[in-house]
Structures are given as C-alpha cells and as structure tokens.
Design a protein around this motif. Structure first.
Motif, PDB file in Angstrom:
ATOM      1  N   UNK A 142       0.661  -1.453  -0.096  1.00 28.91           N
ATOM      2  CA  UNK A 142      -0.231   0.032   0.246  1.00 28.91           C
ATOM      3  C   UNK A 142       0.309   1.206  -0.174  1.00 28.91           C
ATOM      4  N   UNK A 143       0.784   2.570  -1.202  1.00 32.16           N
ATOM      5  CA  UNK A 143       0.977   3.640  -1.202  1.00 32.16           C
ATOM      6  C   UNK A 143       1.075   4.063   0.300  1.00 32.16           C
ATOM      7  N   UNK A 144      -0.322   3.992   0.769  1.00 33.73           N
ATOM      8  CA  UNK A 144      -0.443   5.168   1.882  1.00 33.73           C
ATOM      9  C   UNK A 144       0.164   3.574   3.138  1.00 33.73           C
ATOM     10  N   UNK A 145       0.385   3.295   3.429  1.00 33.43           N
ATOM     11  CA  UNK A 145       1.301   2.563   4.800  1.00 33.43           C
ATOM     12  C   UNK A 145       2.017   2.791   4.938  1.00 33.43           C
ATOM     13  N   UNK A 146       1.899   3.617   6.268  1.00 32.01           N
ATOM     14  CA  UNK A 146       2.951   5.311   7.218  1.00 32.01           C
ATOM     15  C   UNK A 146       2.900   4.183   8.158  1.00 32.01           C
TER      16      UNK A 146
END
Length: 100
Positions: A5-9
């Motif tokens: 996921x791109x927004x996995x922060x």
C-alpha cells in the motif's frame, strides 16, 4: 501489480532479501530488511517543514538500480519499465529546494 500500500506509513514493511540492490552478486548476512513508505507529499512537506522553498520537482521513469525484476536497461546506468508495461508509474523523483 502494486504489491504494497502506498499510504502504509505506521509500520515498516518487512522484506526477506536474497541480494543487495547495489551488488546483485552479494549475499547479505542479514536477510530481513525493514522499509518505510515515504509518499511524495511526505517528502515535499518535510522540505517545507525544514523552512526550505521548493524550486522544482520532477518525476522520472528511470532509476539507478534494478528495483524490480521486471525493469530493463535504459539509459547508461539506469533501469526503466519495459515498453509493453502499462501503466507506467514514476520510479524516482528529483527536486531542488533553497533556504531563503
């Protein structure tokens, strides 16, 4: 296919590494690697938060290491998406920022 996921922060992504991106023939002693996703907005906001003025930002369709097995040789020392690969996503970015 996008794998992570791109927004996995919040948490790192744990990866098992069988080679080193800088030397594909090297066998790393420690194979477990932890990486954090940093979106473009994270990078730009860090620059602004440091009191710098962003002068320009460019996205590139090449990168200096073979990040993914599907990448092919591009310009000297660069890797890019194969011609038949669609849609193409940026592989790297560059920017210039200045302290006023």
């Amino acid at each position: 296919r996008v794998r992570y996921p791109y927004f996995h922060r919040d948490e790192p992504i744990a990866l098992e590494m069988s080679a080193d991106y800088a030397d594909p023939d090297a066998v790393p002693e420690i194979r477990r690697n932890f990486e954090w996703a940093h979106g473009v907005s994270d990078i730009v906001n860090a620059v602004i938060g440091a009191g710098l003025r962003l002068e320009w930002l460019r996205e590139h369709d090449e990168i200096v290491w073979k990040l993914l097995p599907v990448l092919v040789s591009g310009n000297p020392g660069q890797y890019r998406w194969p011609d038949a690969f669609e849609p193409r996503l940026p592989l790297s970015l560059s920017f210039s920022a200045r302290k006023d």
